[in-house]
Design a protein around this motif. Sequence first.
Motif, PDB file in Angstrom:
ATOM      1  N   MET B   2      -6.577   4.204  -1.825  1.00 39.91           N
ATOM      2  CA  MET B   2      -6.167   2.823  -2.030  1.00 39.91           C
ATOM      3  C   MET B   2      -5.061   2.452  -1.044  1.00 39.91           C
ATOM      4  O   MET B   2      -4.158   3.251  -0.796  1.00 39.91           O
ATOM      5  CB  MET B   2      -5.625   2.641  -3.454  1.00 39.91           C
ATOM      6  CG  MET B   2      -6.672   2.691  -4.533  1.00 39.91           C
ATOM      7  SD  MET B   2      -7.650   1.190  -4.612  1.00 39.91           S
ATOM      8  CE  MET B   2      -8.874   1.675  -5.821  1.00 39.91           C
ATOM      9  N   GLU B   3      -5.108   1.229  -0.531  1.00 42.41           N
ATOM     10  CA  GLU B   3      -4.048   0.763   0.355  1.00 42.41           C
ATOM     11  C   GLU B   3      -2.753   0.626  -0.450  1.00 42.41           C
ATOM     12  O   GLU B   3      -2.773   0.174  -1.583  1.00 42.41           O
ATOM     13  CB  GLU B   3      -4.433  -0.593   0.967  1.00 42.41           C
ATOM     14  CG  GLU B   3      -5.675  -0.549   1.858  1.00 42.41           C
ATOM     15  CD  GLU B   3      -6.145  -1.950   2.250  1.00 42.41           C
ATOM     16  OE1 GLU B   3      -5.342  -2.696   2.811  1.00 42.41           O
ATOM     17  OE2 GLU B   3      -7.308  -2.274   1.979  1.00 42.41           O
ATOM     18  N   GLU B   4      -1.637   1.022   0.160  1.00 42.74           N
ATOM     19  CA  GLU B   4      -0.329   0.953  -0.514  1.00 42.74           C
ATOM     20  C   GLU B   4       0.038  -0.468  -0.928  1.00 42.74           C
ATOM     21  O   GLU B   4       0.811  -0.677  -1.861  1.00 42.74           O
ATOM     22  CB  GLU B   4       0.764   1.525   0.398  1.00 42.74           C
ATOM     23  CG  GLU B   4       0.927   3.030   0.303  1.00 42.74           C
ATOM     24  CD  GLU B   4       1.324   3.474  -1.101  1.00 42.74           C
ATOM     25  OE1 GLU B   4       2.351   3.011  -1.620  1.00 42.74           O
ATOM     26  OE2 GLU B   4       0.580   4.287  -1.688  1.00 42.74           O
ATOM     27  N   ILE B   5      -0.516  -1.462  -0.238  1.00 48.70           N
ATOM     28  CA  ILE B   5      -0.193  -2.861  -0.564  1.00 48.70           C
ATOM     29  C   ILE B   5      -0.552  -3.191  -2.013  1.00 48.70           C
ATOM     30  O   ILE B   5       0.000  -4.092  -2.617  1.00 48.70           O
ATOM     31  CB  ILE B   5      -0.902  -3.838   0.415  1.00 48.70           C
ATOM     32  CG1 ILE B   5      -0.419  -5.283   0.207  1.00 48.70           C
ATOM     33  CG2 ILE B   5      -2.406  -3.759   0.296  1.00 48.70           C
ATOM     34  CD1 ILE B   5      -0.975  -6.296   1.202  1.00 48.70           C
ATOM     35  N   LYS B  15      -7.943   0.936 -10.776  1.00 46.50           N
ATOM     36  CA  LYS B  15      -8.696   1.239  -9.552  1.00 46.50           C
ATOM     37  C   LYS B  15     -10.016   0.481  -9.529  1.00 46.50           C
ATOM     38  O   LYS B  15     -10.494   0.055  -8.480  1.00 46.50           O
ATOM     39  CB  LYS B  15      -8.962   2.746  -9.454  1.00 46.50           C
ATOM     40  CG  LYS B  15      -7.753   3.544  -9.016  1.00 46.50           C
ATOM     41  CD  LYS B  15      -8.120   4.996  -8.816  1.00 46.50           C
ATOM     42  CE  LYS B  15      -6.881   5.771  -8.424  1.00 46.50           C
ATOM     43  NZ  LYS B  15      -7.119   7.217  -8.349  1.00 46.50           N
ATOM     44  N   LEU B  22     -12.221  -5.388  -3.522  1.00 46.90           N
ATOM     45  CA  LEU B  22     -12.534  -4.976  -2.145  1.00 46.90           C
ATOM     46  C   LEU B  22     -14.007  -5.211  -1.807  1.00 46.90           C
ATOM     47  O   LEU B  22     -14.357  -5.455  -0.660  1.00 46.90           O
ATOM     48  CB  LEU B  22     -12.174  -3.500  -1.941  1.00 46.90           C
ATOM     49  CG  LEU B  22     -10.664  -3.193  -1.911  1.00 46.90           C
ATOM     50  CD1 LEU B  22     -10.417  -1.685  -1.942  1.00 46.90           C
ATOM     51  CD2 LEU B  22     -10.008  -3.807  -0.674  1.00 46.90           C
ATOM     52  N   ARG B  44      -3.798 -10.783  -0.375  1.00 50.29           N
ATOM     53  CA  ARG B  44      -2.773  -9.838  -0.864  1.00 50.29           C
ATOM     54  C   ARG B  44      -3.270  -9.058  -2.084  1.00 50.29           C
ATOM     55  O   ARG B  44      -2.844  -7.938  -2.321  1.00 50.29           O
ATOM     56  CB  ARG B  44      -1.474 -10.585  -1.224  1.00 50.29           C
ATOM     57  CG  ARG B  44      -0.736 -11.107  -0.014  1.00 50.29           C
ATOM     58  CD  ARG B  44       0.580 -11.764  -0.387  1.00 50.29           C
ATOM     59  NE  ARG B  44       1.158 -12.451   0.752  1.00 50.29           N
ATOM     60  CZ  ARG B  44       1.893 -11.868   1.695  1.00 50.29           C
ATOM     61  NH1 ARG B  44       2.147 -10.576   1.628  1.00 50.29           N
ATOM     62  NH2 ARG B  44       2.380 -12.574   2.702  1.00 50.29           N
ATOM     63  N   GLY B  46      -6.523  -8.270  -2.697  1.00 50.45           N
ATOM     64  CA  GLY B  46      -7.509  -7.241  -2.324  1.00 50.45           C
ATOM     65  C   GLY B  46      -8.929  -7.699  -2.068  1.00 50.45           C
ATOM     66  O   GLY B  46      -9.808  -6.854  -1.882  1.00 50.45           O
ATOM     67  N   ARG B  90      -3.132  -7.745   5.831  1.00 48.32           N
ATOM     68  CA  ARG B  90      -3.944  -6.524   5.757  1.00 48.32           C
ATOM     69  C   ARG B  90      -5.257  -6.777   6.477  1.00 48.32           C
ATOM     70  O   ARG B  90      -5.575  -7.915   6.840  1.00 48.32           O
ATOM     71  CB  ARG B  90      -4.180  -6.054   4.314  1.00 48.32           C
ATOM     72  CG  ARG B  90      -4.698  -7.075   3.338  1.00 48.32           C
ATOM     73  CD  ARG B  90      -5.003  -6.460   1.978  1.00 48.32           C
ATOM     74  NE  ARG B  90      -6.326  -5.869   1.962  1.00 48.32           N
ATOM     75  CZ  ARG B  90      -7.421  -6.522   1.526  1.00 48.32           C
ATOM     76  NH1 ARG B  90      -7.346  -7.751   1.089  1.00 48.32           N
ATOM     77  NH2 ARG B  90      -8.584  -5.925   1.559  1.00 48.32           N
ATOM     78  N   ASP B  91      -6.021  -5.722   6.691  1.00 46.13           N
ATOM     79  CA  ASP B  91      -7.314  -5.865   7.358  1.00 46.13           C
ATOM     80  C   ASP B  91      -8.327  -6.392   6.350  1.00 46.13           C
ATOM     81  O   ASP B  91      -8.599  -5.735   5.339  1.00 46.13           O
ATOM     82  CB  ASP B  91      -7.799  -4.516   7.912  1.00 46.13           C
ATOM     83  CG  ASP B  91      -6.908  -4.035   9.036  1.00 46.13           C
ATOM     84  OD1 ASP B  91      -6.369  -4.896   9.754  1.00 46.13           O
ATOM     85  OD2 ASP B  91      -6.730  -2.810   9.175  1.00 46.13           O
TER      86      ASP B  91
END
Lengths: 95, 227
Positions: B2-5, B15, B22, B44, B46, B90-91
């Motif tokens: 998981m991204e830290e963001i 999750k 995502l 932001r 996800g 983020r990407d």
Amino acid sequence: MKVTLRVYTYLKAELGKGEICIEIPDSDSISLGRLLEEVQKSTGKDIKEKIIKDNKIRDGIILMLNGKNLLTFESGEVLFHDGDVVSVLPPGSGG
Amino acid sequence: MMEEIFARHLPLIGKDGIRRLLNSKVLVAGAGGLGTVVLQILVRTGVGKIYIVDHGIVDEPDLNRQILYNRGDIGEAKVDVVIRELNKIRDVDLIGIKCTIDENFEIPEDVDIVVDCLDNFYGKFLLNDLALKKDKPLVHAGISGFYGQVTTIIPKETLSLRDMLRGALIEKRGGLPVIAASSFSLGTIEASETIKYLIGKGTLLKNRILVVDVLHNDFQIIEIASS
């Protein structure tokens, strides 16, 4: 009979309250125009001209009877009856 | 991994919630006062892929509320600035579509939900018609001054936006007075509705219109009869 009027946003600010219950003795129905006149008698605030023009609901005003949009569900003049809740919303169109 | 963001909202949606976001695809129509708020929150939180539809150019009066734009962006296509700014967070798979919504607009097949951030009811009603044709839900918001409303349209479960808000002014152009507080408030609720739909959590404004008045701190719900 009793009919409840609920108004939102600038109409609520104009009326000074969001909801008013109007009691009409000796009658079993009332038109929108007369309901708004009764509201004026009761509150001293005239919101009729902001809602009705030339005997029609003004463009930009949404009128709901018991949660149903009158323009979608009714045609012609609608009379309100005991226990009805009439909601008037001028929706925001901006983004 | 998981991204830290996502670390601070991972405990809230889990999750599985993050994975759902995502994998989700959202179309945001309009990148103005509502759209820039919605887009920032979706990125932001996800969301994986976002289509951004707007034909406009950044102008100075936009800067009072359109949170992704700054003075240096004036004159640039909004869609280009949005993609540049969101990619700093983020990407994300961001697809810009520079056009207005008309009868020929095609909502991409892979879109899970449409977000109405347009500035006029002509476009708002049409966008919902197009979404319903493809059986896609839509989150609506509209603003005027200090006020606004939000509702979520679900095919076969709610009225169409057109039927629910019949009587709204159908002018094609926007430009109404508006302040950041109302844009941010309504945009935030729109984004929240979108995220809740995507992760299947919470209660949606389904057959309900939330009316927001930031001037008097007044939040009210109108219950809508669906038939």
